[in-house]
Enzyme design. Structure first.
Site, mmCIF file in Angstrom:
data_model
loop_
_atom_site.group_PDB
_atom_site.id
_atom_site.type_symbol
_atom_site.label_atom_id
_atom_site.label_comp_id
_atom_site.label_asym_id
_atom_site.label_seq_id
_atom_site.Cartn_x
_atom_site.Cartn_y
_atom_site.Cartn_z
ATOM 1 N N LEU A 152 17.405 -2.464 -4.096
ATOM 2 C CA LEU A 152 17.329 -1.221 -4.865
ATOM 3 C C LEU A 152 16.596 -0.155 -4.042
ATOM 4 O O LEU A 152 17.077 0.960 -3.879
ATOM 5 C CB LEU A 152 16.581 -1.497 -6.182
ATOM 6 C CG LEU A 152 16.316 -0.328 -7.123
ATOM 7 C CD1 LEU A 152 17.619 0.282 -7.619
ATOM 8 C CD2 LEU A 152 15.485 -0.790 -8.330
ATOM 9 N N ASN A 156 13.792 6.860 0.714
ATOM 10 C CA ASN A 156 13.373 8.002 -0.121
ATOM 11 C C ASN A 156 13.403 7.702 -1.610
ATOM 12 O O ASN A 156 13.326 8.617 -2.437
ATOM 13 C CB ASN A 156 14.272 9.213 0.160
ATOM 14 C CG ASN A 156 14.101 9.697 1.578
ATOM 15 O OD1 ASN A 156 12.986 9.727 2.099
ATOM 16 N ND2 ASN A 156 15.203 10.042 2.221
ATOM 17 N N HIS A 365 -17.321 -16.483 -0.061
ATOM 18 C CA HIS A 365 -17.231 -17.231 1.204
ATOM 19 C C HIS A 365 -18.026 -16.555 2.336
ATOM 20 O O HIS A 365 -18.083 -17.100 3.443
ATOM 21 C CB HIS A 365 -15.767 -17.379 1.643
ATOM 22 C CG HIS A 365 -15.028 -18.478 0.930
ATOM 23 N ND1 HIS A 365 -14.717 -18.432 -0.412
ATOM 24 C CD2 HIS A 365 -14.551 -19.675 1.369
ATOM 25 C CE1 HIS A 365 -14.069 -19.528 -0.753
ATOM 26 N NE2 HIS A 365 -13.960 -20.307 0.306
ATOM 27 N N GLU A 390 8.000 -5.042 -6.954
ATOM 28 C CA GLU A 390 8.592 -5.129 -8.312
ATOM 29 C C GLU A 390 7.901 -4.151 -9.261
ATOM 30 O O GLU A 390 7.679 -4.443 -10.438
ATOM 31 C CB GLU A 390 8.582 -6.575 -8.839
ATOM 32 C CG GLU A 390 9.397 -7.491 -7.939
ATOM 33 C CD GLU A 390 10.341 -8.439 -8.657
ATOM 34 O OE1 GLU A 390 10.824 -9.341 -7.988
ATOM 35 O OE2 GLU A 390 10.612 -8.287 -9.861
HETATM 36 C C1 LIG Z 1 6.755 -7.086 0.556
HETATM 37 C C2 LIG Z 1 7.684 -6.239 -0.240
HETATM 38 C C3 LIG Z 1 8.864 -6.769 -0.710
HETATM 39 C C4 LIG Z 1 9.762 -5.971 -1.424
HETATM 40 N N1 LIG Z 1 10.959 -6.495 -1.839
HETATM 41 C C5 LIG Z 1 11.892 -5.692 -2.402
HETATM 42 C C6 LIG Z 1 13.193 -6.176 -2.718
HETATM 43 O O1 LIG Z 1 13.500 -7.354 -2.540
HETATM 44 N N2 LIG Z 1 14.103 -5.305 -3.223
HETATM 45 C C7 LIG Z 1 13.815 -3.998 -3.463
HETATM 46 O O2 LIG Z 1 14.688 -3.267 -3.918
HETATM 47 N N3 LIG Z 1 12.575 -3.497 -3.178
HETATM 48 C C8 LIG Z 1 11.623 -4.307 -2.652
HETATM 49 N N4 LIG Z 1 10.362 -3.816 -2.346
HETATM 50 C C9 LIG Z 1 10.080 -2.413 -2.601
HETATM 51 C C10 LIG Z 1 9.052 -2.190 -3.692
HETATM 52 O O3 LIG Z 1 9.571 -2.492 -4.942
HETATM 53 C C11 LIG Z 1 8.550 -0.743 -3.536
HETATM 54 O O4 LIG Z 1 7.775 -0.709 -2.366
HETATM 55 C C12 LIG Z 1 7.755 -0.274 -4.724
HETATM 56 O O5 LIG Z 1 8.573 -0.164 -5.850
HETATM 57 C C13 LIG Z 1 7.082 1.081 -4.452
HETATM 58 O O6 LIG Z 1 7.959 2.004 -3.886
HETATM 59 P P1 LIG Z 1 7.504 2.795 -2.565
HETATM 60 O O7 LIG Z 1 7.034 1.797 -1.602
HETATM 61 O O8 LIG Z 1 8.631 3.668 -2.148
HETATM 62 O O9 LIG Z 1 6.273 3.667 -3.017
HETATM 63 P P2 LIG Z 1 6.330 5.132 -3.717
HETATM 64 O O10 LIG Z 1 7.303 5.105 -4.830
HETATM 65 O O11 LIG Z 1 6.479 6.153 -2.680
HETATM 66 O O12 LIG Z 1 4.874 5.211 -4.334
HETATM 67 C C14 LIG Z 1 3.714 5.568 -3.577
HETATM 68 C C15 LIG Z 1 2.527 5.623 -4.521
HETATM 69 O O13 LIG Z 1 2.745 6.622 -5.528
HETATM 70 C C16 LIG Z 1 2.620 6.049 -6.811
HETATM 71 N N5 LIG Z 1 3.567 6.689 -7.737
HETATM 72 C C17 LIG Z 1 4.872 6.919 -7.557
HETATM 73 N N6 LIG Z 1 5.400 7.526 -8.631
HETATM 74 C C18 LIG Z 1 4.396 7.663 -9.528
HETATM 75 C C19 LIG Z 1 4.297 8.202 -10.850
HETATM 76 N N7 LIG Z 1 5.343 8.688 -11.486
HETATM 77 N N8 LIG Z 1 3.085 8.169 -11.465
HETATM 78 C C20 LIG Z 1 2.008 7.647 -10.832
HETATM 79 N N9 LIG Z 1 2.041 7.128 -9.591
HETATM 80 C C21 LIG Z 1 3.222 7.130 -8.957
HETATM 81 C C22 LIG Z 1 2.946 4.573 -6.612
HETATM 82 O O14 LIG Z 1 2.401 3.777 -7.651
HETATM 83 C C23 LIG Z 1 2.292 4.307 -5.269
HETATM 84 O O15 LIG Z 1 0.921 4.107 -5.457
HETATM 85 C C24 LIG Z 1 9.441 -4.614 -1.669
HETATM 86 C C25 LIG Z 1 8.224 -4.090 -1.212
HETATM 87 C C26 LIG Z 1 7.351 -4.879 -0.502
HETATM 88 C C27 LIG Z 1 6.066 -4.301 -0.026
#
Ligand SMILES: Cc1cc2nc3c(=O)[nH]c(=O)nc-3n(C[C@H](O)[C@H](O)[C@H](O)COP(=O)(O)OP(=O)(O)OC[C@H]3O[C@@H](n4cnc5c(N)ncnc54)[C@H](O)[C@@H]3O)c2cc1C
Length: 406
Positions: A152, A156, A365, A390
């Site tokens: 998903l 961006n 620790h 997630e």
């Molecule tokens: C190890 C790992 C495995 C993953 N596996 C998968 C996978 O299998 N499939 C998949 O599709 N994705 C996967 N992801 C993606 C993951 O779900 C996203 O990283 C996560 O949803 C956050 O999106 P972003 O990293 O773009 O952060 P952003 O959306 O850019 O967010 C940055 C910060 O802003 C905050 N923020 C954003 N919008 C708001 C709001 N409206 N109100 C308040 N705060 C807000 C967020 O909480 C965060 O603190 C994975 C991520 C990691 C790190």
């Protein structure tokens, strides 16, 4: 006006044997069933034998636990909640979270691979797929012969998936998929991946469609593998789609209903991630209990210092509260009731409990907690990642607030 005294009198008439009998019949049941206890036992024994001895090295070397995953198929861990007719184990949601917790207690990376595979890699095919898709994909996924993933997130579009840019243009009897997905769990190791793409960009969230994409489809390639802070044995990759031809028969559910499908799958996934966090928190607390009894300072074991006892008491309390939230969400799902807010509460509270517990565990620790030879160092890094994927803690709070402030 009917009062609780009336309920009590009515129940007493119904069960004339006395008060204790009434209490027994009316009380809430916190006991696991025989089947659930068995699922937990099998998972615990497997994790202690097959995961714990290797978890440290897998983490250090970013080794994908392929051999352990192969052994989990025959145990039923790769299709936990999918019926037996598709080679699943046909277990309930409570058994599912018990299994994920036990795996995570020994190796959080393996637990997320299994959780993603089950909840968002395979389950959506069972929940939304047509019979032909179920027959084609589920037996291989549920038996562990093949691994599933879910794509998903994009560079961006993270917390705001409706803004995704990957396009799927209809073209005769197939769709042409173009775009990039990022941070995909099991991205380079999966055999099938459920990909969300816009089929009508102007319709935004209602113009997104889910596709089952097979590894090896021309135009589908895997980008660089991420070098992560924690959960390092799980592979996290970029997926690239360039004029990738997906047969129309691989549309999962209805065209335009993909985001609803994705969010539904993630709701179930969040309960599993909560269980994963619980396993990490338990690992950190158990290490503290053991270490604080062995390590002596000022001529006494650390466990005799009240300051540290209180830290462990807080860990135990939060772990128990997290477990109750996870069980409640799983129970609601098992009983066909709405559970979106409860799933978010479970994921939020359990992941923050894992982080709090692991932070205090490193503190207990002392200097050793910062060393890679100690499990709490890994728990600390793993817990941070669990607060993000997630749906971040902020997004969970957003969902809970929406369900609370109506
Ligand atoms: C190890 C790992 C495995 C993953 N596996 C998968 C996978 O299998 N499939 C998949 O599709 N994705 C996967 N992801 C993606 C993951 O779900 C996203 O990283 C996560 O949803 C956050 O999106 P972003 O990293 O773009 O952060 P952003 O959306 O850019 O967010 C940055 C910060 O802003 C905050 N923020 C954003 N919008 C708001 C709001 N409206 N109100 C308040 N705060 C807000 C967020 O909480 C965060 O603190 C994975 C991520 C990691 C790190």
């Amino acid at each position: 006006m009917y009062s609780v005294h009336e309920i009590c009198r009515e129940r007493s008439r119904q069960f004339p044997k006395g008060f204790s009998h009434f209490i027994k019949r009316a009380s809430m049941d916190f006991e696991l069933t025989r089947q659930q206890k068995l699922a937990r036992k099998i998972a615990r024994e497997f994790a202690e034998r097959e995961l714990a001895p290797h978890a440290q090295q897998w983490d250090e070397e970013m080794t994908f636990p392929s051999e352990a995953l192969k052994k989990m198929g025959p145990l039923g861990f790769m299709g936990i909640s999918i019926p037996k007719q598709y080679e699943g184990a046909g277990l309930d949601g409570i058994s599912y979270v018990l299994i994920i917790e036990e795996l995570a207690r020994c190796c959080a990376s393996t637990a997320i691979i299994v959780s993603v595979h089950n909840s968002v890699g395979a389950y959506p095919i069972y929940a939304l797929g047509n019979e032909q898709q179920k027959q084609k994909y589920l037996p291989d996924l549920c038996s562990g012969r093949k691994l599933g993933a879910f794509a998903l997130t994009e560079p961006n579009a993270g917390s705001d998936p409706a803004s995704l840019e990957t396009m799927a243009e209809p073209c005769g009897d197939h769709f042409l998929l173009n775009g990039v997905k990022t941070f995909i769990t099991s991205g380079s190791t999966c055999d099938t991946v459920i990909v969300m793409a816009a089929t009508k960009r102007e319709k935004k969230s209602r113009g997104i469609t889910a596709f089952i994409v097979e590894r090896g489809t021309p135009g589908f390639s895997v980008g660089a593998k991420e070098n992560k802070l924690g959960i390092r044995a799980s592979d996290t990759c970029e997926l690239i789609f360039e004029n990738c031809r997906i047969p129309a028969e691989n549309v999962l559910g209805e065209v335009g209903a993909g985001l609803t499908a994705a969010l539904g799958a993630l709701t179930f996934g969040r309960v599993g991630v909560g269980a994963q966090a619980l396993g990490v928190a338990r690992c950190a607390m158990e290490e503290c209990v053991r270490y604080s009894q062995e390590r002596k300072q000022f001529g006494k074991p650390l466990a005799s210092f009240q300051a540290l006892q209180w830290m462990i008491a807080d860990m135990a309390t939060q772990i128990e509260a997290a477990r109750m939230l996870i069980f409640k969400a799983a129970w609601l799902k098992d009983n066909g009731k709405p559970f979106a807010a409860e799933a978010s509460m479970a994921k939020l509270y359990a992941s923050e409990t894992a982080m709090n517990t692991a932070t205090k565990a490193v503190q207990i620790h002392g200097g050793y907690g910062c060393m890679k030879d100690y499990k709490v160092e890994r728990c600390f890094r793993d817990a941070k990642v669990i607060e993000i994927y997630e749906g971040t803690s902020e997004i969970q709070r957003l969902i809970i607030a929406r369900n609370t402030i109506k």
